[in-house]
Structures are given as C-alpha cells and as structure tokens.
Write an enzyme that holds these catalytic residues in place. Structure first.
Site, PDB file in Angstrom:
ATOM      1  N   SER A 133      37.454  34.557  36.399  1.00 23.96           N
ATOM      2  CA  SER A 133      38.475  35.527  36.050  1.00 23.96           C
ATOM      3  C   SER A 133      37.561  36.675  35.185  1.00 23.96           C
ATOM      4  CB  SER A 133      39.758  35.134  35.315  1.00 23.96           C
ATOM      5  OG  SER A 133      40.395  36.327  34.515  1.00 23.96           O
ATOM      6  N   TYR A 146      43.074  29.509  27.896  1.00 25.93           N
ATOM      7  CA  TYR A 146      42.554  30.037  29.258  1.00 25.93           C
ATOM      8  C   TYR A 146      41.181  30.675  29.422  1.00 25.93           C
ATOM      9  CZ  TYR A 146      42.953  31.984  34.022  1.00 25.93           C
ATOM     10  OH  TYR A 146      42.908  32.748  35.228  1.00 25.93           O
TER      11      TYR A 146
END
Length: 271
Positions: A133, A146
C-alpha cells in the site's frame, strides 16, 4: 502454453478484479478464498478454478501448491493479495487484534512464500507479487496496525528481492492508493473499547473522511491492470504505485521533511 497465476484473497476487491483480468487475458487462474463454495461469478470464467485457502491456517498453506499444480501443471506467478485493515486508536486494540492483523497481512504472506520458493527454485524461474500500500511508506492516524503491517511487508519484499534474484525469481509489490473496494466495509475492523476515552472525535472525522474518499476513488480494475503489468513487463522493477495520486504522494514523501509531510497528512485526514 498458458501461464498460471495463483491469487490469494480473490473473493472481492483487488483479488477478484485481478482474477477476472488474467482470465480474460488467457492466463490460467487459481483463485483462492476462504469460502469458494459461495462464489458464483468467478467459477464461470474460462481457465479459472476456485480453491479454499485461509492464509492463517498452516494446513491450507501446505496443500494449496500441490493442488493447483495438479490441475494446471505449473504455477508461474504467486500473487499474495489477501489482507484487511484493523483500524482505530491503538490504545483500544487488543493483543489478539494486533496478532491477527499481522497473521493475515504479514505472516500469511511469509508462510505461503516459503512454500513457493523451493518450487520456483526447482523450476528455475518464478515471480512473487505482494499487495502492499502507499501507507507501507508513510502513516496515517488510526491506522497504526495496518500501516505497520504494510511497512513490515515492504521490508520483507525488498529484502527478498535481493535473496531470490540469483535463482531467476522476480519479487515485486503493488502499492495502491485509495481504491473503491469493500476495504471500508467488511474488510475494515474498527476497534471497540468503551473503557478507552478521548478518541471519538478523531475517529468520527477521520473514518468518515476515509469512507468518502474511498467512494470517489477508482475501482480495483486499476490495480488489476498494474498487477498484469508487473507480471508481464519483463523488468526487475520492485515497486508499482497505483491509483489516483499514488505516485504524487510517494514523491512528496520522498522529498519533503517528515515533519512537513506529516502535517499535510494529518490536515488531509482531518477534513
């Protein structure tokens, strides 16, 4: 002879879009998910087969490669895509939530990759693509678990590329920005802990803003196209930013002092 890709987390979002695109391009696709019996659309696609795989279960990880190899003879690309977001103030999180975030986003990737390395070495070639990401290279508030899981994945993938290049095994990662998927739906796990006070306003503002940006973001098909490029461009390129603004935000992260960049991030997330 058609090439074969194994995709984890193919039931929705990026994994699903990638499975569809590769099948359309004539590849053999091993689409894995926790409950393939519930899947209706993908099983109708040519050259695509469904398999049961929960990346947190060692018995699944041990048997998936021979199952797919039996059906398709060989596997050319492993796409480690399964993942989810555990979100909220870190103080609200439990030890179990921290562990599960890393079991899925990091340890599952590592464990399945460990199964595939000897296979690719024996074949004399192969490719491993991991879904990271843009927040694998910077952080945003309330996403401490995360972000840290993706930072770990970035470090793992980069180091692995050094190790496996000598065996003609390419290692790459996809870095999506905001993508319109169910990430802020069923794939988002928000911490709930009424005993911890002081974060309600921040959580309301930031999570609401993230959902709004997610709705305006491009769909997972954008990422699927990037995965296909990574799998077929013949390069040794490591990182593939994708999605609206991905390249720009990572460039800003590179050139701006951390304090300046973080102020911009917090201002953007607090809108």
């Amino acid at each position: 002879m058609s090439k074969t890709i194994l995709i984890t987390g193919a039931s929705s979002g990026i994994g699903r879009a990638t499975a569809k695109l590769f099948a359309e391009k004539g590849w053999n696709v091993a689409a894995t998910m926790r409950s393939p019996e519930e899947e209706k659309e993908l099983k109708e696609l040519p050259n695509l087969r469904l398999y049961t795989l929960d990346v947190t279960k060692k018995e699944h990880l041990k048997k998936i490669l021979p199952e797919v190899e039996k059906d398709f003879s060989s596997i050319d690309v492993l796409f480690n895509n399964a993942g989810y977001g555990a979100v909220g103030a870190f103080e609200k999180s439990s030890e179990e939530q921290v562990l599960h975030q890393f079991q899925v986003n990091v340890f599952g990737v590592m464990d399945l990759t460990r199964e595939f390395i000897p296979y690719f070495k024996k074949r004399g070639e192969g490719m491993i693509i991991n879904t990271s990401s843009v927040v694998g290279r910077f952080t945003i508030p309330l996403y401490s678990l995360y972000c840290s899981s993706k930072w770990a994945l970035e470090g793992f993938t980069e180091a692995l590329q050094f190790e496996l290049k000598q065996f003609n095994i390419k290692v790459k990662m996809i870095e999506p920005a905001a993508i319109k998927t169910d990430f802020h739906g069923r794939s988002l796990k928000v911490f709930e802990n009424d005993a911890v006070k002081g974060y309600n306003k921040m959580e309301k503002n930031i999570l609401s803003g993230m959902r709004k940006r997610n709705e305006k973001a491009p769909g997972p098909e954008v990422v699927a196209k990037t995965v296909f490029k990574a799998a077929t461009d013949g390069s040794q390129k490591l990182r593939y930013p994708t999605g609206k603004g991905a390249g720009a935000v990572l460039f800003a992260r590179k050139i701006l002092p951390t304090s300046w960049f973080n102020k911009l991030v917090f201002k953007q997330q607090s809108r």
